[in-house]
Scaffold this motif. Structure first.
Motif, PDB file in Angstrom:
ATOM      1  N   LYS A 205     -16.964  -1.143  -6.913  1.00  0.00           N
ATOM      2  CA  LYS A 205     -15.840  -0.904  -6.029  1.00  0.00           C
ATOM      3  C   LYS A 205     -14.922  -2.134  -5.999  1.00  0.00           C
ATOM      4  N   VAL A 206     -15.535  -3.312  -5.915  1.00  0.00           N
ATOM      5  CA  VAL A 206     -14.740  -4.532  -5.870  1.00  0.00           C
ATOM      6  C   VAL A 206     -13.963  -4.711  -7.180  1.00  0.00           C
ATOM      7  N   LYS A 207     -14.637  -4.400  -8.288  1.00  0.00           N
ATOM      8  CA  LYS A 207     -13.942  -4.497  -9.584  1.00  0.00           C
ATOM      9  C   LYS A 207     -12.730  -3.573  -9.602  1.00  0.00           C
ATOM     10  N   LYS A 208     -12.954  -2.357  -9.110  1.00  0.00           N
ATOM     11  CA  LYS A 208     -11.883  -1.370  -9.123  1.00  0.00           C
ATOM     12  C   LYS A 208     -10.725  -1.857  -8.231  1.00  0.00           C
ATOM     13  N   ASP A 209     -11.089  -2.412  -7.062  1.00  0.00           N
ATOM     14  CA  ASP A 209     -10.083  -2.995  -6.169  1.00  0.00           C
ATOM     15  C   ASP A 209      -9.237  -4.021  -6.912  1.00  0.00           C
TER      16      ASP A 209
ATOM     17  N   ARG B 106       6.505  -5.313  19.023  1.00  0.00           N
ATOM     18  CA  ARG B 106       7.886  -5.132  18.585  1.00  0.00           C
ATOM     19  C   ARG B 106       8.018  -5.101  17.071  1.00  0.00           C
ATOM     20  N   GLY B 107       6.958  -4.694  16.404  1.00  0.00           N
ATOM     21  CA  GLY B 107       6.984  -4.667  14.947  1.00  0.00           C
ATOM     22  C   GLY B 107       7.789  -3.486  14.434  1.00  0.00           C
ATOM     23  N   GLU B 108       8.341  -3.671  13.249  1.00  0.00           N
ATOM     24  CA  GLU B 108       9.121  -2.615  12.616  1.00  0.00           C
ATOM     25  C   GLU B 108       8.388  -2.253  11.343  1.00  0.00           C
ATOM     26  N   PHE B 109       7.951  -1.014  11.248  1.00  0.00           N
ATOM     27  CA  PHE B 109       7.137  -0.581  10.123  1.00  0.00           C
ATOM     28  C   PHE B 109       7.910  -0.639   8.808  1.00  0.00           C
ATOM     29  N   LYS B 110       7.316  -1.191   7.782  1.00  0.00           N
ATOM     30  CA  LYS B 110       7.968  -1.207   6.472  1.00  0.00           C
ATOM     31  C   LYS B 110       7.250  -0.275   5.490  1.00  0.00           C
ATOM     32  N   THR B 111       6.031  -0.627   5.124  1.00  0.00           N
ATOM     33  CA  THR B 111       5.314   0.199   4.145  1.00  0.00           C
ATOM     34  C   THR B 111       3.836   0.271   4.468  1.00  0.00           C
ATOM     35  N   MET B 112       3.198   1.264   3.860  1.00  0.00           N
ATOM     36  CA  MET B 112       1.749   1.375   3.965  1.00  0.00           C
ATOM     37  C   MET B 112       1.214   1.845   2.616  1.00  0.00           C
ATOM     38  N   ASN B 113       0.187   1.175   2.103  1.00  0.00           N
ATOM     39  CA  ASN B 113      -0.401   1.566   0.817  1.00  0.00           C
ATOM     40  C   ASN B 113      -1.904   1.631   0.945  1.00  0.00           C
ATOM     41  N   TYR B 114      -2.475   2.661   0.349  1.00  0.00           N
ATOM     42  CA  TYR B 114      -3.934   2.709   0.256  1.00  0.00           C
ATOM     43  C   TYR B 114      -4.361   1.828  -0.896  1.00  0.00           C
ATOM     44  N   ILE B 115      -5.410   1.055  -0.659  1.00  0.00           N
ATOM     45  CA  ILE B 115      -5.945   0.209  -1.711  1.00  0.00           C
ATOM     46  C   ILE B 115      -7.336   0.719  -1.962  1.00  0.00           C
ATOM     47  N   GLY B 116      -7.537   1.340  -3.106  1.00  0.00           N
ATOM     48  CA  GLY B 116      -8.800   2.015  -3.319  1.00  0.00           C
ATOM     49  C   GLY B 116      -8.891   3.129  -2.297  1.00  0.00           C
ATOM     50  N   GLU B 117     -10.121   3.502  -1.943  1.00  0.00           N
ATOM     51  CA  GLU B 117     -10.257   4.646  -1.057  1.00  0.00           C
ATOM     52  C   GLU B 117     -10.439   4.241   0.398  1.00  0.00           C
ATOM     53  N   THR B 118     -10.797   3.003   0.610  1.00  0.00           N
ATOM     54  CA  THR B 118     -11.220   2.654   1.963  1.00  0.00           C
ATOM     55  C   THR B 118     -10.305   1.668   2.670  1.00  0.00           C
ATOM     56  N   ARG B 119      -9.412   1.041   1.909  1.00  0.00           N
ATOM     57  CA  ARG B 119      -8.636  -0.016   2.547  1.00  0.00           C
ATOM     58  C   ARG B 119      -7.145   0.277   2.517  1.00  0.00           C
ATOM     59  N   VAL B 120      -6.481  -0.252   3.531  1.00  0.00           N
ATOM     60  CA  VAL B 120      -5.065   0.027   3.662  1.00  0.00           C
ATOM     61  C   VAL B 120      -4.310  -1.288   3.829  1.00  0.00           C
ATOM     62  N   GLN B 121      -3.152  -1.349   3.157  1.00  0.00           N
ATOM     63  CA  GLN B 121      -2.272  -2.493   3.342  1.00  0.00           C
ATOM     64  C   GLN B 121      -1.042  -1.996   4.100  1.00  0.00           C
TER      65      GLN B 121
END
Lengths: 364, 610
Positions: free
Chosen positions: B155-159, B439-454
């Motif tokens: 999984k880490v390799k794939k990440d 007061r944050g302003e949302f910019k982007t969201m990306n899935y990283i692999g299946e379990t983690r989100v940026q």
């Protein structure tokens, strides 16, 4: 004036709040400890003591023979003490014990009543019930031991002002000659503290405790007890002579595990370990765990101001070759704040000052 | 050039140099791997290593992070029979020090990317990998803690492949703790990290990537020679300032300082030149020879500007000169710390200090307390506001006390950051909620692999310097990580809020808040202060005000009871100990008017429970 204190560190129950040296011990250990006490007492050089105070723990939990030996030896060593007091659990008072006390020369018995409330007694893990108190009073009086003092604890978890009022009235009805009222303190290394840390029990709010204290003072004063120390009340001048000499900066010698002494300019305390104490005495070694300097005027003020009559400033100045008001200019500030009063050459806490004593003691 | 310098020897040495650093998230095993490499090459004995570790600041070990460590020269005998010269260049491991990390990386040709086999990649790691890629470093993926039952190497390799795009076919699998796989790490360093380029006969260009203060020898820069050579007696020139110094000593760190006659391209070492002023040695600056001089500095230098400010005041005003001395000494080691005298009505004389970020600020405060034993009161951190006044001028305000009167203000701008957050997906909802609250302003969201989100947000720096880190951790059970970069100024509806204790405005408690949150924050501060300020003999009112209008209040009730009403028998020492404790507590408070205010109160605007 000089006092002799003897510590009996044994109990049949461990009360949840107690942080004095105590243990539930086998008979053999009690015997070895009493042997050590008697050896230590007999070693005290030719002196006289005005008071003997046998405290604990629970002195009354020793069996007849052991307790008898302690009392006899203590009185012999003290040579005609004015006051010989012993702390007892109400349920330990039997006619035999009372008669022995009377015969051997005990003239003051302090009963650890704490509260009359059955639920609270149970919560404190006290071994007696409220009925035992009445019975103890009548037994002691039947043998002619009229000088009975009582310890009461307030600010118990869940205790209301009403609960305390009930306790006070029940007590007043029994007419002890002396009443000490102590606030329940959550001390580390106690069951109570352990439960507190786990959120099972909480200390009484300090404002409520202040209200309770004020009610105690008012109620007992009305019942013609004289309020003579922050926590102590006496009828007809039956003050605790032993405690009085501690407050009045006099000397006292403590014998037994964890007992404290003050002799001249030195304070010292014995080891808190019962085995350690027995071994030290057996091996003719000193049982002292620490020695420190008696801080003259500071100690005298911290203790002396606890008394309602306060301290006699000229006497103190002479004893310590000082000028109290010059040495501690903060006294004036505390007088302005209304915490201290100076009258007839005596410096004393005001009524408000008694509740805020620490703000005064800390200037010394 | 000195005739004793053997150009052949320099070139032969250059071929055998490998400069690398280790990129890893906190706790992923950077220090342990570094220790293993040192052990493997017998560079230093276990005893020396312990000493070196002891020398490094206690704070580093307590916080499990590296602030700074020497660049160490290591000799490694490779299977090809050659002895290679490794320079392990350590990088600070926290978001406050991003620029310093980038300069350390600029001194390397390669980097070991260490990832915990059970945890995966974190935001900071990612940020540093990108910095390394920016600097064209050869990256060797190293997967650590493979002995853990929860390790998931695939999984880490794939990440690593998905997120960074690195080939993980040759990833080294190790357990630094157990000493597994270290030899393979060494082999890959030799084989994959390129030898440094650089012409020994070109004019000197040396990169300053760190510096140390020695009480006898002044500021000692850590340098990487990029072009040319450097030897004793050279007159050097700092390219950012043009200042010149005569070199008294050059050498390498092993980790003791070992003098050398000269340093050539690729060498990593130190120089001593009686430099007195920390500001003369800026990380990222280029050192050249006075003559012949390089025509241009190395790229990437930037003067570091503090982002977070706070007032530091001695509790005991007699300590003021000592505090000045402490700050001066700390600055010798750390040119990014700035300070100037500040006078507060409530707290007396102190200093307004600027830091790179929150961690930097906390570390400095802790060091002043521990190393100089000065009791401190720190005011709530602030950022730099751009205040546009009605008269058309703009002033920069880093202290709420200096905020102009409301009627003079046209508008206020505050700094924003782009915050990159990485989190296991189950916490993404919590974290987005937190960012909205801040007061944050949302910019982007990306899935990283299946379990983690940026997740990327634009957030006011002010909100980050408050309790963002703590909140982030509590909203993600400690799993989320954060990296941020400055993202410019934006206009905001900001107001100055004053706090009054017993009717007096306490300047040190004034804060800048967003208008929409001011009421809530004022209320929370009053409540918190009510619990922090001890009860006095009189009632103490606490109020929050926006330009003289009270918006929240609370009251510290008068003290009714404070006395030992317990049976202590003859135990006088016990009584006295309690009184001493009480007095000691008071010593740690500051008298404001006639109210004793504890240290923590001045930070009460932080970490409010919302």
């Amino acid at each position: 004036m000089q006092g002799l204190y003897i510590h009996i560190p044994f109990c049949t129950h461990i009360c949840t709040y107690c942080d004095f040296v105590k243990t539930m011990a086998r008979e053999n250990k009690k015997r070895r400890y009493v042997d050590a006490l008697i050896k230590a007492l007999n070693k005290i050089e030719a002196q006289t003591f005005d008071t003997v105070h046998i405290g604990g723990g629970t002195p009354s939990c020793l069996d007849h023979a052991l307790l008898g030996r302690v009392i006899e030896t203590a009185i012999k060593v003290a040579k005609h003490p004015k006051e010989v007091a012993i702390e007892c659990n109400p349920n330990d008072i039997t006619i035999e014990k009372a008669e022995m006390f009377k015969t051997l020369g005990i003239n003051r018995v302090t009963l650890g009543v704490q509260t009359f409330n059955g639920r609270q007694l149970k919560a404190l893990n006290r071994s007696h019930q409220s009925a035992d108190v009445k019975s103890a009073f009548s037994i002691l009086r039947s043998v002619g031991l009229d000088n009975i003092a009582v310890d009461l604890i307030f600010a118990l978890p869940g205790q209301t002002l009403e609960d305390l009022k009930v306790d006070l009235h029940q007590l007043i009805e029994l007419a002890p000659r002396h009443i000490s009222t102590y606030e329940l303190i959550f001390e580390p290394h106690t069951v109570l503290y352990y439960n507190y840390q786990r959120g099972r029990v909480n200390p009484t709010d300090q404002d409520a405790a202040a209200q309770m204290y004020e009610m105690i003072v008012e109620t007992l004063t009305e019942a013609s007890y004289k309020h003579y120390e922050i926590s102590n009340f006496a009828k007809d001048d039956h003050v605790s002579l032993h405690n009085l000499l501690v407050w009045q900066d006099e000397d006292y010698i403590g014998v037994g595990a964890g007992a404290h002494s003050k002799v001249g300019n030195t304070r010292y305390g014995n080891t808190r370990s019962i085995e350690g104490y027995i071994n030290a005495i057996d091996n003719n070694e000193s049982p002292r765990a620490f020695t420190e300097k008696h801080e003259g005027i500071r100690d005298a003020m911290i203790m002396g101001l606890r008394l309602n009559e306060g301290v006699h400033v000229p006497t103190l100045n002479k004893k310590y070759h000082t000028n109290l008001f010059k040495a501690y200019p903060a006294i004036k500030q505390k007088m302005t704040e209304g915490l201290l009063v100076f009258e007839n050459n005596r410096l004393m806490l005001s009524n408000r000052g008694r509740l805020l004593g620490n703000l005064v003691f800390e200037i010394f | 050039m000195n005739k004793s310098m053997n150009m052949k020897a320099i070139e032969s040495r250059q071929k055998r140099i490998r400069n690398f650093s280790i990129i890893a998230h906190i706790d992923h095993g950077k220090s342990t791997l570094a220790d293993r490499i040192l052990e493997y090459t017998k560079s230093i004995t276990a005893r020396e290593m312990r000493e070196q570790l002891l020398d490094s600041m206690d704070l580093e070990r307590e916080r499990g992070i590296t602030i700074k460590l020497n660049a160490v020269e290591i000799h490694h005998e490779h299977t090809d029979g050659e002895t290679y010269i490794f320079h392990l260049i350590d990088t600070p491991g926290h978001v406050d020090f991003t620029y310093e990390v980038s300069r350390s990386l600029a001194a390397c040709e390669g980097a070991l990317l260490v990832v915990d086999a059970a945890q995966g990649i974190e935001a900071q790691t990612l940020a540093n990998v990108y910095l390394a890629l920016d600097n064209d470093l050869e990256i060797i993926p190293v997967i650590n803690k493979i002995d853990l039952p929860s390790a998931d190497v695939d999984k880490v390799k794939k990440d690593i492949e998905d997120i960074i795009g690195l080939d993980t076919e040759d990833a080294v699998l190790i357990s630094a703790k157990e000493g597994l796989g270290i030899e393979e790490v060494m082999n890959q360093i030799v084989e994959k990290v390129p030898a440094p380029k650089g012409d020994p006969s070109a004019p000197l260009q040396a990169l300053v990537f760190d510096s140390f203060y020695d009480p006898y020898r002044g500021i000692i820069p850590s340098i990487r020679i990029v072009e040319g050579t450097l030897q004793n007696g050279d007159i050097i020139k700092m390219m950012s300032s043009g200042k010149t110094f005569e070199v008294n000593e050059i050498g390498v760190t092993t980790p003791k300082r070992e003098p050398r006659d000269y340093l050539g391209p690729g060498d990593v070492g130190y120089l001593v030149a009686s430099i007195k002023n920390a500001t003369d040695v800026r990380v990222g600056d280029t050192i050249t020879r006075k003559s012949p001089s390089a025509t241009a500095p190395l790229p990437g230098y930037r003067k570091l500007n503090p982002m977070v400010f706070c007032g530091l005041f001695p509790i005991d005003s007699d300590d003021y000169p000592d505090l000045r001395e402490a700050l001066e000494k700390l600055q010798l080691n750390d040119a990014s710390l700035i300070f100037e005298p500040e006078n507060s009505q409530a707290l007396g004389f102190g200093f307004r200090c600027g830091f790179l970020g929150m961690l930097h600020m906390e570390i400095m405060q802790a060091r002043i307390d521990r190393e100089f034993d000065i009791g401190l009161i720190a005011t709530a951190p602030s950022v730099i506001y751009h205040v546009h006044k009605n008269d058309g001028t703009m002033i920069k305000v880093d202290n709420p006390v200096n905020m102009p009167e409301v009627q003079d203000i046209e508008s206020i701008e505050e700094p924003y950051v782009e915050a990159t957050l990485m989190t296991p997906k189950e916490y993404v909802g919590n974290i987005m909620e937190l960012c909205q609250q801040k007061r944050g302003e949302f910019k982007t969201m990306n899935y990283i692999g299946e379990t983690r989100v940026q997740v990327v947000y634009h957030i006011p720096l002010l909100e980050i310097v408050y309790d963002f880190f703590d909140k982030l951790k509590s909203h993600s059970k400690g799993y989320a990580s954060l990296d941020y970069t400055f993202d410019g100024y934006r206009e905001s509806k900001l107001v100055k809020m004053d706090i009054l204790i017993n009717g007096e405005t306490v300047d040190a408690l004034s804060v800048i808040a967003h208008r929409d949150f001011a009421y809530h924050r004022g209320k929370a501060i009053c409540e918190k202060l009510k619990d922090l300020i001890p009860r006095h003999m009189f009632e103490v009112p606490i109020q929050a005000a926006l330009s003289n209008k009270i918006i929240a209040r609370s009251t510290v009730r008068a003290l009714r009871k404070n006395v030992l009403a317990k049976c202590y028998g003859g135990d006088v020492s016990r009584k006295k100990k309690l009184l001493e404790k009480q007095k000691e507590g008071k010593r740690r408070m500051k008298s404001v008017g006639n109210v004793d205010v504890p240290q923590e109160a001045f930070l009460s605007v932080l970490s409010l429970d919302d």
